[in-house]
Design a protein around this motif. Structure first.
Motif, mmCIF file in Angstrom:
data_model
loop_
_atom_site.group_PDB
_atom_site.id
_atom_site.type_symbol
_atom_site.label_atom_id
_atom_site.label_comp_id
_atom_site.label_asym_id
_atom_site.label_seq_id
_atom_site.Cartn_x
_atom_site.Cartn_y
_atom_site.Cartn_z
ATOM 1 N N ALA A 302 0.829 -1.202 0.000
ATOM 2 C CA ALA A 302 0.000 0.000 0.000
ATOM 3 C C ALA A 302 0.866 1.255 0.000
ATOM 4 O O ALA A 302 1.941 1.292 0.616
ATOM 5 C CB ALA A 302 -0.915 0.005 1.219
ATOM 6 N N THR A 303 0.394 2.267 -0.701
ATOM 7 C CA THR A 303 1.108 3.549 -0.751
ATOM 8 C C THR A 303 1.336 4.090 0.654
ATOM 9 O O THR A 303 2.420 4.612 0.964
ATOM 10 C CB THR A 303 0.307 4.580 -1.576
ATOM 11 N N SER A 304 0.334 3.960 1.522
ATOM 12 C CA SER A 304 0.448 4.468 2.889
ATOM 13 C C SER A 304 1.576 3.783 3.652
ATOM 14 O O SER A 304 2.242 4.400 4.488
ATOM 15 C CB SER A 304 -0.874 4.278 3.636
ATOM 16 N N GLU A 305 1.815 2.499 3.362
ATOM 17 C CA GLU A 305 2.906 1.775 4.010
ATOM 18 C C GLU A 305 4.258 2.285 3.524
ATOM 19 O O GLU A 305 5.207 2.425 4.306
ATOM 20 C CB GLU A 305 2.779 0.273 3.734
ATOM 21 N N ILE A 306 4.350 2.547 2.230
ATOM 22 C CA ILE A 306 5.599 3.074 1.671
ATOM 23 C C ILE A 306 5.931 4.429 2.289
ATOM 24 O O ILE A 306 7.086 4.710 2.644
ATOM 25 C CB ILE A 306 5.490 3.198 0.137
ATOM 26 N N LEU A 307 4.905 5.256 2.463
ATOM 27 C CA LEU A 307 5.121 6.618 2.957
ATOM 28 C C LEU A 307 5.546 6.658 4.426
ATOM 29 O O LEU A 307 6.017 7.695 4.898
ATOM 30 C CB LEU A 307 3.857 7.460 2.755
ATOM 31 N N LYS A 308 5.417 5.545 5.122
ATOM 32 C CA LYS A 308 5.863 5.503 6.524
ATOM 33 C C LYS A 308 7.382 5.524 6.643
ATOM 34 O O LYS A 308 7.932 5.858 7.693
ATOM 35 C CB LYS A 308 5.312 4.247 7.207
ATOM 36 N N ASN A 309 8.060 5.164 5.563
ATOM 37 C CA ASN A 309 9.524 5.096 5.612
ATOM 38 C C ASN A 309 10.090 5.492 4.249
ATOM 39 O O ASN A 309 10.262 4.653 3.363
ATOM 40 C CB ASN A 309 9.988 3.684 5.989
ATOM 41 N N ILE A 310 10.359 6.768 4.074
ATOM 42 C CA ILE A 310 10.895 7.257 2.805
ATOM 43 C C ILE A 310 12.143 8.101 3.043
ATOM 44 O O ILE A 310 12.339 8.659 4.130
ATOM 45 C CB ILE A 310 9.859 8.078 2.013
#
Length: 339
Positions: A302-310
């Protein structure tokens, strides 16, 4: 004789009126760095959505587009009406150059990512720079799982690959973020690894053969290969952060655009930012820019999961210090001469 002449004139008039009845399509030219096969997949949808608009695409990598636009600015006229480019830094440059038309899209409030508040550019698709490996050749726990180890783990020396930041906007964004996080020493480490600078397609082939152990590549390239070819190659979302790259859409103003069709360009912008337009984006293995879009691309997290660690990218720095960063990279990493 008179009757024949009358019939001839009548026929000519009928044909002329019939020709006048054919409405000429509005023409819109879009310069884009989006992959050609993804553009081709969108053509039917766009033709159905805009039957009165002849939408044409010119494809080129970021470096190619930047060189083309710079030459056309020097000539006094652009050959396009819209641009869909890899990252926001180039949008900032074009805005400063005075070639863009502001437009307040009705979909702006539904966007989950930053956009120009005056409407000069909007994010239209999300690409993610990740790592990838071949589980049939190597186990995940014996290769780098972070961008840091990609450069510093000597066990993968001579067996790593990435795209060229001189020609790829997403690669340029990535080295800007990595420079900010790890400093110039990171570029030195990449050079010491003898990282291959080559296209994503070449790198993916090397993963399949085992010539590469791990590559830095766009998530969408791996997802596409998995869905279309049943590939076993896998994405690694780096433990030190994925590099999240919003690609942008822009309209060229009347002083510079090719066809004087700004109203058509606005309709196209709205469509790309709509749920239907984002469906086409996600089917192209990229993430949606909308906050209310429920699904990630095929086989992606999920995009939201990716955005947790960028790893964040300073887009102003990526624009203003572009040549300095490229030069610094070239000083430490060998880049093959283009043929």
């Amino acid at each position: 004789m008179k009757k024949g002449l009358f019939l001839l004139i009548t026929a000519i008039m009928v044909l002329g009126l019939a020709g006048c009845g054919k409405k000429k399509k509005t023409e819109v030219m879009i310069y884009t760095s989006m992959y050609e096969d993804i553009i081709d997949a969108m053509r039917t949808t766009l033709n159905n959505e805009f039957p009165d608009i002849d939408i044409e695409f010119f494809y080129g990598g970021t470096g190619t587009l930047q060189a083309k636009v710079a030459a056309e600015i020097d000539s006094g006229k652009l050959g396009c009406d819209m641009l869909m480019v890899a990252e926001p830094a180039y949008s900032l440059e074009l805005k400063d150059a005075g070639v863009l038309e502001p437009y307040k899209s009705k979909h702006a409030e539904s966007l989950a990512f930053d956009y120009d508040k005056d409407g000069y550019w909007y994010p239209v698709r999300i690409s993610n720079m990740v790592l990838a490996y071949n589980p049939d050749k190597y186990s995940k726990d014996e290769i780098p799982n972070s961008f840091y180890d990609f450069a510093y783990d000597s066990s993968v020396k001579d067996m790593v690959s990435m795209s060229n930041p001189l020609t790829s906007g997403t690669a340029m964004a990535s080295i800007t973020g990595l420079l900010e996080k790890y400093g110039e020493e990171y570029f030195q480490a990449l050079g010491n690894q003898n990282v291959a600078i080559e296209s994503g397609s070449v790198a993916l082939t090397k993963l399949e053969t085992g010539e590469c152990k791990v590559i830095m590549v766009l998530e969408e390239s791996v997802l596409k290969k998995r869905e279309e070819e049943g590939s076993k190659l896998e994405v690694i979302y780096p433990t030190d952060g994925t590099i999240n790259v919003p690609s942008t859409i822009m309209t060229v103003n009347d002083k510079w655009n090719a066809n004087q069709n700004i109203e058509a360009a606005k309709k196209i912008t709205d469509w790309f930012l709509s749920e239907e337009g984002q469906d086409a984006i996600v089917k192209g293995w990229m993430h949606s820019v909308r906050s209310d879009y429920p699904n990630p691309p095929y086989d992606a997290i999920a995009t939201s999961e990716i955005l947790k660690n960028i790893i964040p990218v300073d887009w102003e720095k990526c624009y203003k210090d572009r040549e300095e960063i490229r030069t610094l990279f070239q000083e430490h990493v060998t880049i093959p001469e283009s043929k």
